[in-house]
Design an enzyme around this catalytic site. Structure first.
Site, PDB file in Angstrom:
ATOM      1  CE  LYS A 210      -1.543   2.464   3.353  1.00 27.47           C
ATOM      2  NZ  LYS A 210      -1.629   4.017   2.940  1.00 27.47           N
ATOM      3  CB  SER A 263       5.105   8.061  11.903  1.00 25.90           C
ATOM      4  OG  SER A 263       3.758   7.374  11.900  1.00 25.90           O
ATOM      5  CB  THR A 264       8.342   6.190  15.817  1.00 28.14           C
ATOM      6  OG1 THR A 264       9.433   6.403  15.184  1.00 28.14           O
ATOM      7  CG2 THR A 264       8.427   5.409  17.235  1.00 28.14           C
ATOM      8  N   GLY A 267       4.135   2.734  13.380  1.00 26.18           N
ATOM      9  CA  GLY A 267       4.885   1.659  13.584  1.00 26.18           C
ATOM     10  C   GLY A 267       4.553   0.863  14.877  1.00 26.18           C
ATOM     11  CD  GLU A 284      13.447   3.707   6.973  1.00 26.16           C
ATOM     12  OE1 GLU A 284      13.247   4.785   8.114  1.00 26.16           O
ATOM     13  OE2 GLU A 284      13.315   3.782   5.980  1.00 26.16           O
ATOM     14  CB  CYS A 318      13.060   8.557   8.077  1.00 21.52           C
ATOM     15  SG  CYS A 318      13.340   7.486   6.684  1.00 21.52           S
ATOM     16  CD  GLU A 415      11.006  11.494  11.935  1.00 18.79           C
ATOM     17  OE1 GLU A 415       9.808  10.979  12.095  1.00 18.79           O
ATOM     18  OE2 GLU A 415      11.578  11.267  10.876  1.00 18.79           O
TER      19      GLU A 415
HETATM   20  P1  ADP Z   1       4.048   9.738   8.003  1.00 14.04           P
HETATM   21  O1  ADP Z   1       4.280  10.411   9.357  1.00 14.04           O
HETATM   22  O2  ADP Z   1       5.456   9.599   7.346  1.00 14.04           O
HETATM   23  O3  ADP Z   1       2.790  10.215   7.083  1.00 14.04           O
HETATM   24  P2  ADP Z   1       2.511   7.426   8.549  1.00 14.04           P
HETATM   25  O4  ADP Z   1       3.186   6.516   9.651  1.00 14.04           O
HETATM   26  O5  ADP Z   1       1.396   8.335   9.181  1.00 14.04           O
HETATM   27  O6  ADP Z   1       3.730   8.434   8.406  1.00 14.04           O
HETATM   28  O7  ADP Z   1       2.175   6.916   7.354  1.00 14.04           O
HETATM   29  C1  ADP Z   1       2.966   6.066   6.530  1.00 14.04           C
HETATM   30  C2  ADP Z   1       2.088   4.922   5.910  1.00 14.04           C
HETATM   31  O8  ADP Z   1       1.476   4.138   6.934  1.00 14.04           O
HETATM   32  C3  ADP Z   1       1.071   5.342   4.882  1.00 14.04           C
HETATM   33  O9  ADP Z   1       0.873   4.593   3.768  1.00 14.04           O
HETATM   34  C4  ADP Z   1      -0.256   5.459   5.775  1.00 14.04           C
HETATM   35  O10 ADP Z   1      -1.457   5.368   5.242  1.00 14.04           O
HETATM   36  C5  ADP Z   1      -0.050   4.064   6.697  1.00 14.04           C
HETATM   37  N1  ADP Z   1      -0.814   3.899   7.907  1.00 14.04           N
HETATM   38  C6  ADP Z   1      -1.237   4.869   8.687  1.00 14.04           C
HETATM   39  N2  ADP Z   1      -1.989   4.554   9.783  1.00 14.04           N
HETATM   40  C7  ADP Z   1      -1.709   3.061   9.776  1.00 14.04           C
HETATM   41  C8  ADP Z   1      -2.123   1.885  10.463  1.00 14.04           C
HETATM   42  N3  ADP Z   1      -2.985   2.211  11.546  1.00 14.04           N
HETATM   43  N4  ADP Z   1      -1.859   0.750  10.130  1.00 14.04           N
HETATM   44  C9  ADP Z   1      -1.132   0.722   9.044  1.00 14.04           C
HETATM   45  N5  ADP Z   1      -0.823   1.794   8.048  1.00 14.04           N
HETATM   46  C10 ADP Z   1      -1.148   2.819   8.313  1.00 14.04           C
END
Ligand code: ADP
Length: 505
Positions: A210, A263-264, A267, A284, A318, A415
């Site tokens: 995705k 994002s952490t 994650g 990551e 990152c 960050e």
């Molecule tokens: P950033 O802060 O870099 O946007 P995110 O962690 O919010 O990072 O998003 C990174 C990816 O994780 C995107 O593809 C987002 O749609 C997806 N994402 C956001 N929330 C979830 C979740 N609860 N489970 C899995 N993927 C998610």
């Protein structure tokens, strides 16, 4: 007659700084270039469906969302919103492909497909670069010179491994894991895709992936290349949507491994949702890298590296060098040089080939950067922003330097993921190491010094997965990348990255 650079120099000396004073350059209109817009056709479709089982497929619930150009806020296309039923279908297609074709195919045959994908991506490089810039906001010179060539390089590199997998872990028997689920962020939409797909496919796995909700276009364009390359249906399945779709991809019972970059915070949510399962994981996550400049470093080179390390891709990296630790004897000189360099950075239309800083990826990210910068001012750090004109529409942020930062400031700890550099000083090597390691993250770090022994010492004492010496933000598919602490675990790239997609017996 236009004023010469010499006319525009102020030469006030700076106290407490080793070496000559750095003249302050005030360029004014001296550096106004004519626009140099990129004109290649990105060949966008008005609507993008899901890519499942080798075909573009409408989402079962019929829902679509808008994807926009963050530099103009104009809509680019409708993109399918995948629900649980679509994610189920994608995993069914992946499992079928693994059981019937890809998982059984000899590596030398898989390699041919990966080479074909790499070459087709090179053939269509300019088209992909333009699409990446339109959807993500990064300057065209970056997508053209970094993102797309590096994405092709990942496919080439891993194609080279596909028929040599017995050498990944000599003496052991190596096999693919099966079906894997992957979720990626918006900062390097195509490159992250290549980075995640190429090792998984080379090893013989099949994937459901995705892309981020703000940057789905190049992923779906890469699906066109998979069709062009004749990749067997179901080997790669691309589902688009936001966090809910991502959660469905990660929590699905089918994948034996999940890999996430983002994002952490997210994650941690994913790790909690998978606790108690036996799924393999690669994470990551965030970073708060320190770039450390010692007084014996070549300062101009170091300043250029620091600027590249934080303003490259608007700081949407990152491993961005978002903290600068500078040795006290040269602190004033480095700050003066940085200000001069930042004054001439060109911020604006990402499609202009002269642009250094393009658009911030989304309004939400722009607001987050603004909020953290406000906190820096409130907490007492000294801010410097060049007086550049920002476009009236779109999401833009000035390159920002903060001096007088202390370790307790939010801008030194959190960050920001934007073009904001927090500058701290140090007196001794041990103090530099202690300050650099004083963070929850551990993804990358940079060291600038003339002394090889100091580089070796710091490379063992800094708790970061990647340490650059006298350079920054250099990548190679052969080099494993990944973090410590809250920056995650697992490695991507090189032999180590392949091992994360392999079953060893
Ligand atoms: P950033 O802060 O870099 O946007 P995110 O962690 O919010 O990072 O998003 C990174 C990816 O994780 C995107 O593809 C987002 O749609 C997806 N994402 C956001 N929330 C979830 C979740 N609860 N489970 C899995 N993927 C998610």
């Amino acid at each position: 007659m236009p004023p010469t650079t010499q006319d525009k120099r102020k030469t006030a000396p700076r106290a407490g700084s080793r070496g000559r004073a750095v003249p302050e350059l005030i360029f004014g209109d001296l550096w106004e270039y004519d626009p140099a817009p990129e004109t290649a056709d990105p060949k966008l479709k008005a609507r993008y469906d899901l890519f499942i089982g080798g075909e573009f497929t409408a989402p079962k619930a019929g829902a679509y969302f808008d994807t926009i150009n963050p530099a103009t806020e104009q809509k680019l296309a409708d993109v399918a919103l995948a629900g649980q039923a679509d994610v189920d279908a994608a995993y069914r297609a992946a499992q079928r492909a693994f059981d019937t074709t890809w998982g059984r195919m000899p590596g030398r045959e898989r390699a041919k497909y990966l080479y074909r994908v790499a070459r087709l991506l090179q053939d269509r490089a300019r088209e992909f670069a333009v699409a990446e810039t339109l959807n993500g906001g990064k300057p065209i010179k970056e997508s053209r010179d970094f993102d797309v060539p590096m994405a092709a390089a990942h496919f080439f590199y891993h194609a080279g491994w596909a028929d040599k997998l017995d050498y990944v872990a000599p003496g052991r028997k190596i096999a693919p894991l099966g079906v894997v689920g992957q979720v990626i962020p918006w900062n390097f939409p195509l490159l992250m895709l290549a980075w995640k797909l190429a090792p998984a496919l080379a090893m013989g796995n099949c994937v459901v992936i995705k892309p981020a909700e703000t940057t789905p276009i190049t992923a779906l364009k890469l699906a066109e290349i998979f069709q062009q390359a004749g990749l067997p249906p179901g080997v790669v399945n691309i589902v688009t949507g936001a966090g809910e779709t991502g959660a469905a991809v990660m929590a699905h019972p089918t994948p034996v491994k999940v890999a996430f970059t983002g994002s952490t915070e997210v994650g941690k949510v994913i790790m909690r949702s998978l606790a108690g399962t036996d799924k393999k994981m690669t994470m990551e996550l965030g970073g708060k890298a320190a770039n450390i400049i010692f007084d014996d470093a070549p300062l101009d080179q170091a300043v250029e590296g620091v600027v590249n390390g934080i303003f490259f891709n608007q700081g949407h990296v990152c491993c961005a060098g978002s903290r600068l630790l500078v040795h006290e004897p040269v602190a004033d000189r480095v700050l003066a040089k940085l200000k001069n360099r930042v004054r001439v950075l060109r911020v604006g239309d990402p499609m202009d080939k002269n642009t250094d800083l393009g658009a911030i990826n989304s309004r939400q990210q722009l607001e987050k950067i603004g909020e953290l910068v406000d906190s820096g001012v409130k907490e007492g750090a000294e801010i410097f922003q060049p007086p550049c004109r920002l476009p009236a529409k779109g999401f833009f942020f000035r390159p920002t330097l903060f001096s007088g930062v202390t370790q307790s400031h939010r801008i030194a700890r959190e960050e920001i993921f934007g073009p904001v550099l927090s500058i701290l000083t140090f007196r001794t090597v041990d103090e530099a190491v202690e300050k650099a390691n004083n963070t929850a993250y551990g993804l990358s770090a940079g060291v600038w010094t003339d002394k090889g022994s100091r580089i070796l010492k710091l490379s063992t004492e800094l708790k970061a997965g990647v340490i650059w010496a006298n350079t920054f933000n250099k990548f190679d598919p052969a080099s494993p990348f990944g973090g410590y602490k809250e920056s995650g675990f697992g490695r991507e790239g090189g032999r180590q990255g392949l091992l994360d997609y392999a079953k060893l017996t």
